[in-house]
Design a protein around this motif. Structure first.
Motif, short mmCIF file in Angstrom:
data_model
loop_
_atom_site.label_atom_id
_atom_site.label_comp_id
_atom_site.label_asym_id
_atom_site.label_seq_id
_atom_site.Cartn_x
_atom_site.Cartn_y
_atom_site.Cartn_z
N ASP A 32 -5.88 40.28 1.16
CA ASP A 32 -6.05 39.73 -0.20
C ASP A 32 -6.07 38.21 -0.13
OD1 ASP A 32 -6.00 42.19 -1.52
OD2 ASP A 32 -3.81 42.18 -1.63
N LEU B 7 -9.21 35.85 -1.06
CA LEU B 7 -9.20 34.83 -2.10
C LEU B 7 -9.67 33.50 -1.52
CD1 LEU B 7 -8.48 33.74 -4.92
CD2 LEU B 7 -6.15 33.38 -4.09
N ALA C 163 0.84 39.62 -7.13
CA ALA C 163 -0.43 39.00 -6.74
C ALA C 163 -0.23 37.51 -6.46
CB ALA C 163 -1.46 39.19 -7.85
N VAL D 39 -1.22 34.36 -3.37
CA VAL D 39 -1.86 33.10 -3.76
C VAL D 39 -1.01 31.92 -3.29
CG1 VAL D 39 -2.61 31.70 -5.72
CG2 VAL D 39 -2.98 34.17 -5.75
N ILE E 275 -5.00 28.49 -10.83
CA ILE E 275 -5.21 29.89 -10.43
C ILE E 275 -4.40 30.79 -11.35
CG2 ILE E 275 -5.23 31.55 -8.53
CD1 ILE E 275 -5.35 29.22 -6.57
N CYS F 100 -2.81 34.03 -12.22
CA CYS F 100 -2.34 35.22 -11.48
C CYS F 100 -1.53 36.17 -12.35
CB CYS F 100 -1.45 34.83 -10.31
SG CYS F 100 -1.87 33.37 -9.42
N LEU G 110 -7.69 35.84 -11.25
CA LEU G 110 -7.70 36.97 -10.31
C LEU G 110 -8.24 38.24 -10.98
CD1 LEU G 110 -4.39 36.74 -8.23
CD2 LEU G 110 -6.52 35.49 -7.96
N GLY H 176 -12.01 37.38 -10.18
CA GLY H 176 -11.46 37.94 -8.94
C GLY H 176 -12.37 38.92 -8.20
N MET I 209 -12.98 37.99 -4.63
CA MET I 209 -11.76 38.21 -3.84
C MET I 209 -11.66 39.68 -3.43
SD MET I 209 -7.84 37.67 -5.12
CE MET I 209 -6.42 38.23 -4.19
#
Ligand code: ATR
Length: 300
Positions: free
Chosen positions: A119, A123, A147, A151, A208, A210, A239, A262, A265
């Motif tokens: 993941d 990303l 998540a 990150v 970002i 999340c 995301l 996302g 990603m």
């Protein structure tokens, strides 16, 4: 129930999918996963004869992992809610996945499955291909859940200068910052409570998103409702990929800030997992082909 029986039970319903070479994903719920598109297209392109099967599993995760191994399953993805819980059932865990504390990819070895986290790399690839660098940038993360951990680790690994973590529950933002701050990074990670968002100094940031805010159509902006705050973004990521455009993404577009969701990603985490399983390299043409199929399936 024997392991063979467990396996028989979990492939029930997928009997029409014939293959000697199964890949799959364990999760709950799993019905709407797009991953089979990614892996079946790669298999077809490289003539690998593999088929990727979603398995909705229950709490007996350890039994399923053991059974998959005994039944020759070459590789697995692991998704919510099992990414942390799967770790005790693996023979080895890659260093980055260990630091993130979550595994989404199992690669077969002689001793059992080795766990990876693709993941985070997924990303990173999706951001990098836009021409945006993480190195020496300042980042604002919205959210501090599962998540967000991947990150935060990506920001650390790729050399972000400073990372503010804003979260509804400040204790989670503080815990994630504490986990990420070490001797090398000193106090790069700074937890910020929602009511004190103004303490984030004025600047240019990669933002970002999340949190899970935006998954529902009625959701508004996540955490901070002051549009001026978002003007500080030079690049933004949400995301979430379903819906394609959350309120956060629409806000960024209105402000003229480059933003991605996302889906890339998701695409790259799958490609990187498959590259680990099959020791192949997926080129840009196939990547593009898979991406347009994902878009067709999801948004049209
Ligand atoms: P995931 O694995 O998708 O990250 P998670 O671990 O449950 O899911 O994390 C969800 C994130 O969205 C958290 O940051 C959560 O904030 P809290 O830590 O305060 O719970 C955030 N979140 C979820 N619903 C929210 C809401 N309605 N408003 C603000 N933040 C929310």
């Amino acid at each position: 129930m024997s392991n063979a029986d467990i396996w028989e039970k979990i492939i029930e319903g997928y009997k029409e999918v014939k293959s000697d070479n199964y890949l799959g994903i364990f999760g709950y719920p799993i019905k709407h996963t797009l991953s089979p598109i990614i892996h079946d297209m790669i298999s077809d392109e490289f003539s690998l004869g593999e088929r990727y099967i979603p398995f909705e599993i229950d709490e007996n995760l350890g039994e399923y992992v053991k059974s998959a191994y005994e039944n020759g399953i070459k590789g697995l993805n692991i998704t919510v809610p099992f990414k942390e819980r799967v770790i005790p059932y693996l023979c080895e865990v890659d260093d980055d996945a260990k630091k993130i504390g979550a595994v989404n990819t199992l690669v077969r070895t002689d001793k059992g499955y080795k766990g990876y986290n693709t993941d985070m790399e997924g990303l990173y690839r999706s951001i990098k291909e836009t021409g945006t660098e993480i190195k020496d940038k300042e980042v604002i993360m919205l959210g501090a859940g599962g998540a967000a951990r991947a990150v935060a680790f990506m920001c650390k690994k790729y050399g972000a200068k400073k990372i503010y973590i804003i979260n509804r529950s400040i204790d989670k933002a503080a815990a994630l910052s504490d986990d990420m701050n070490d001797k090398e990074t000193l106090k790069k990670f700074i937890p910020v409570s929602v009511d004190e968002y103004n303490t984030v100094s004025n600047g240019k940031y990669i933002i970002i998103q999340c949190t899970s805010v935006g998954l529902k159509s009625e959701d508004g902006l996540p955490l901070i409702h002051d549009i001026n705050f978002y003007r500080q973004a030079e690049f933004a990521v949400d995301l979430i990929y379903n819906p394609a455009k959350t309120c956060f993404i629409k806000c960024m577009e209105e402000l003229g800030i480059p933003v991605i969701n996302g889906l890339k990603m998701l695409l790259y985490q799958g490609i990187i997992a498959n590259e680990l399983w099959n020791n192949i390299e997926v080129d840009a043409t196939l990547t593009e082909k898979i991406y347009s199929n994902l878009i067709k399936k999801l948004y049209r």
